[in-house]
Design a protein around this motif. Structure first.
Motif, PDB file in Angstrom:
ATOM      1  N   SER A 163       0.816  -1.201   0.000  1.00 17.94           N
ATOM      2  CA  SER A 163       0.000   0.000   0.000  1.00 17.94           C
ATOM      3  C   SER A 163       0.858   1.263   0.000  1.00 17.94           C
ATOM      4  O   SER A 163       1.961   1.278   0.544  1.00 17.94           O
ATOM      5  CB  SER A 163      -0.900  -0.003   1.241  1.00 17.94           C
ATOM      6  OG  SER A 163      -1.598   1.213   1.335  1.00 17.94           O
ATOM      7  N   ILE A 164       0.335   2.320  -0.598  1.00 23.05           N
ATOM      8  CA  ILE A 164       1.007   3.616  -0.520  1.00 23.05           C
ATOM      9  C   ILE A 164       0.408   4.477   0.594  1.00 23.05           C
ATOM     10  O   ILE A 164       0.782   5.623   0.764  1.00 23.05           O
ATOM     11  CB  ILE A 164       0.975   4.360  -1.869  1.00 23.05           C
ATOM     12  CG1 ILE A 164      -0.456   4.632  -2.327  1.00 23.05           C
ATOM     13  CG2 ILE A 164       1.774   3.612  -2.923  1.00 23.05           C
ATOM     14  CD1 ILE A 164      -0.558   5.585  -3.496  1.00 23.05           C
ATOM     15  N   GLN A 165      -0.504   3.892   1.357  1.00 20.48           N
ATOM     16  CA  GLN A 165      -1.136   4.609   2.456  1.00 20.48           C
ATOM     17  C   GLN A 165      -0.175   4.747   3.641  1.00 20.48           C
ATOM     18  O   GLN A 165       0.609   3.854   3.927  1.00 20.48           O
ATOM     19  CB  GLN A 165      -2.399   3.883   2.918  1.00 20.48           C
ATOM     20  CG  GLN A 165      -3.466   3.774   1.857  1.00 20.48           C
ATOM     21  CD  GLN A 165      -3.939   5.127   1.361  1.00 20.48           C
ATOM     22  OE1 GLN A 165      -4.249   6.005   2.149  1.00 20.48           O
ATOM     23  NE2 GLN A 165      -3.962   5.294   0.055  1.00 20.48           N
ATOM     24  N   ARG A 166      -0.266   5.854   4.351  1.00 21.48           N
ATOM     25  CA  ARG A 166       0.523   6.079   5.559  1.00 21.48           C
ATOM     26  C   ARG A 166      -0.022   5.199   6.675  1.00 21.48           C
ATOM     27  O   ARG A 166      -1.231   5.088   6.857  1.00 21.48           O
ATOM     28  CB  ARG A 166       0.441   7.558   5.954  1.00 21.48           C
ATOM     29  CG  ARG A 166       1.175   7.892   7.230  1.00 21.48           C
ATOM     30  CD  ARG A 166       1.093   9.375   7.542  1.00 21.48           C
ATOM     31  NE  ARG A 166      -0.265   9.879   7.614  1.00 21.48           N
ATOM     32  CZ  ARG A 166      -1.025   9.826   8.709  1.00 21.48           C
ATOM     33  NH1 ARG A 166      -0.585   9.271   9.804  1.00 21.48           N
ATOM     34  NH2 ARG A 166      -2.253  10.324   8.682  1.00 21.48           N
ATOM     35  N   TYR A 212       5.144   1.948  10.215  1.00 21.71           N
ATOM     36  CA  TYR A 212       5.519   1.062   9.104  1.00 21.71           C
ATOM     37  C   TYR A 212       5.389   1.802   7.774  1.00 21.71           C
ATOM     38  O   TYR A 212       4.483   2.618   7.584  1.00 21.71           O
ATOM     39  CB  TYR A 212       4.621  -0.177   9.087  1.00 21.71           C
ATOM     40  CG  TYR A 212       4.837  -1.019   7.855  1.00 21.71           C
ATOM     41  CD1 TYR A 212       5.936  -1.865   7.766  1.00 21.71           C
ATOM     42  CD2 TYR A 212       3.985  -0.921   6.763  1.00 21.71           C
ATOM     43  CE1 TYR A 212       6.173  -2.607   6.613  1.00 21.71           C
ATOM     44  CE2 TYR A 212       4.213  -1.666   5.610  1.00 21.71           C
ATOM     45  CZ  TYR A 212       5.305  -2.498   5.546  1.00 21.71           C
ATOM     46  OH  TYR A 212       5.542  -3.222   4.409  1.00 21.71           O
ATOM     47  N   ARG A 213       6.301   1.500   6.846  1.00 22.66           N
ATOM     48  CA  ARG A 213       6.226   2.074   5.492  1.00 22.66           C
ATOM     49  C   ARG A 213       6.565   0.993   4.471  1.00 22.66           C
ATOM     50  O   ARG A 213       7.619   0.369   4.542  1.00 22.66           O
ATOM     51  CB  ARG A 213       7.208   3.232   5.369  1.00 22.66           C
ATOM     52  CG  ARG A 213       7.117   3.965   4.050  1.00 22.66           C
ATOM     53  CD  ARG A 213       8.104   5.111   3.974  1.00 22.66           C
ATOM     54  NE  ARG A 213       7.810   6.140   4.969  1.00 22.66           N
ATOM     55  CZ  ARG A 213       8.713   7.018   5.411  1.00 22.66           C
ATOM     56  NH1 ARG A 213       9.951   6.990   4.962  1.00 22.66           N
ATOM     57  NH2 ARG A 213       8.369   7.925   6.301  1.00 22.66           N
ATOM     58  N   SER A 214       5.691   0.800   3.508  1.00 23.24           N
ATOM     59  CA  SER A 214       5.931  -0.165   2.432  1.00 23.24           C
ATOM     60  C   SER A 214       6.962   0.393   1.453  1.00 23.24           C
ATOM     61  O   SER A 214       7.200   1.610   1.398  1.00 23.24           O
ATOM     62  CB  SER A 214       4.632  -0.459   1.683  1.00 23.24           C
ATOM     63  OG  SER A 214       4.236   0.688   0.944  1.00 23.24           O
ATOM     64  N   GLN A 215       7.535  -0.484   0.663  1.00 21.99           N
ATOM     65  CA  GLN A 215       8.484  -0.041  -0.365  1.00 21.99           C
ATOM     66  C   GLN A 215       7.782   0.851  -1.384  1.00 21.99           C
ATOM     67  O   GLN A 215       8.354   1.827  -1.867  1.00 21.99           O
ATOM     68  CB  GLN A 215       9.130  -1.238  -1.068  1.00 21.99           C
ATOM     69  CG  GLN A 215      10.098  -0.853  -2.178  1.00 21.99           C
ATOM     70  CD  GLN A 215      11.213   0.074  -1.721  1.00 21.99           C
ATOM     71  OE1 GLN A 215      11.848  -0.165  -0.698  1.00 21.99           O
ATOM     72  NE2 GLN A 215      11.456   1.147  -2.457  1.00 21.99           N
ATOM     73  N   GLU A 216       6.523   0.566  -1.678  1.00 21.81           N
ATOM     74  CA  GLU A 216       5.763   1.373  -2.637  1.00 21.81           C
ATOM     75  C   GLU A 216       5.579   2.802  -2.111  1.00 21.81           C
ATOM     76  O   GLU A 216       5.726   3.767  -2.860  1.00 21.81           O
ATOM     77  CB  GLU A 216       4.406   0.714  -2.917  1.00 21.81           C
ATOM     78  CG  GLU A 216       4.508  -0.574  -3.706  1.00 21.81           C
ATOM     79  CD  GLU A 216       4.991  -1.786  -2.888  1.00 21.81           C
ATOM     80  OE1 GLU A 216       5.326  -2.801  -3.504  1.00 21.81           O
ATOM     81  OE2 GLU A 216       5.032  -1.707  -1.636  1.00 21.81           O
ATOM     82  N   ARG A 217       5.273   2.933  -0.820  1.00 20.09           N
ATOM     83  CA  ARG A 217       5.135   4.273  -0.238  1.00 20.09           C
ATOM     84  C   ARG A 217       6.486   4.977  -0.209  1.00 20.09           C
ATOM     85  O   ARG A 217       6.575   6.176  -0.482  1.00 20.09           O
ATOM     86  CB  ARG A 217       4.528   4.205   1.157  1.00 20.09           C
ATOM     87  CG  ARG A 217       4.432   5.578   1.815  1.00 20.09           C
ATOM     88  CD  ARG A 217       3.431   5.633   2.939  1.00 20.09           C
ATOM     89  NE  ARG A 217       3.523   6.866   3.688  1.00 20.09           N
ATOM     90  CZ  ARG A 217       3.051   8.041   3.307  1.00 20.09           C
ATOM     91  NH1 ARG A 217       2.422   8.151   2.150  1.00 20.09           N
ATOM     92  NH2 ARG A 217       3.182   9.118   4.066  1.00 20.09           N
ATOM     93  N   GLN A 218       7.545   4.236   0.120  1.00 19.89           N
ATOM     94  CA  GLN A 218       8.883   4.825   0.150  1.00 19.89           C
ATOM     95  C   GLN A 218       9.228   5.411  -1.213  1.00 19.89           C
ATOM     96  O   GLN A 218       9.725   6.529  -1.311  1.00 19.89           O
ATOM     97  CB  GLN A 218       9.923   3.772   0.548  1.00 19.89           C
ATOM     98  CG  GLN A 218      11.324   4.323   0.693  1.00 19.89           C
ATOM     99  CD  GLN A 218      11.499   5.187   1.913  1.00 19.89           C
ATOM    100  OE1 GLN A 218      10.821   4.987   2.919  1.00 19.89           O
ATOM    101  NE2 GLN A 218      12.393   6.146   1.850  1.00 19.89           N
TER     102      GLN A 218
END
Length: 126
Positions: A2-5, A40-46
């Motif tokens: 997810s790109i959600q915070r 937590y932060r996904s690679q997509e959000r990063q």
């Protein structure tokens, strides 16, 4: 993916989560109105944040492993704020007093909302 915070403390490594909760509680007890903004932060959000220029890291760092969190101030309307007028130095002192690495003490790219369990030099080598 997810790109959600994500701001859920239960996504953090438990000893680090305890330190973040202590930091939050101490800051609030001193009248500093902060919130736990991102855990937590996904690679997509990063990658999305990198493309927007909000981070210098293209590949996910410590957020992905549950050992980093961003705490920000809340403005008078209750919205997250990164304004320099807030007492970032004090939340940095509180976090460092709990043994956390504070992004506000880094040279080069300063990241005042950022706290992590592992020193930056160690995370750069990981």
């Amino acid at each position: 993916m997810s790109i959600q915070r994500v701001s859920a403390v239960d996504m953090l490594y438990p000893p680090f989560a305890c330190a973040i909760i202590k930091l939050f509680a101490q800051a609030r007890s001193e009248g500093l109105v902060i919130c736990i903004y991102e855990t937590y932060r996904s690679q997509e959000r990063q990658l999305e944040l990198f493309n927007k220029g909000a981070t210098k890291l293209k590949k996910n760092g410590m957020h992905h492993f549950g050992v980093a969190a961003d705490l920000v101030f809340l403005n008078i309307n209750g919205n997250p704020s990164w304004d320099a007028k807030y007492n970032w130095a004090r939340i940095g002192q509180i976090g460092q007093g709990l043994g956390l690495e504070w992004g506000g003490s880094w040279s080069g790219f300063v990241d005042k909302p950022h706290f992590q369990l592992i020193p930056a030099i160690a995370s750069a080598q990981a």
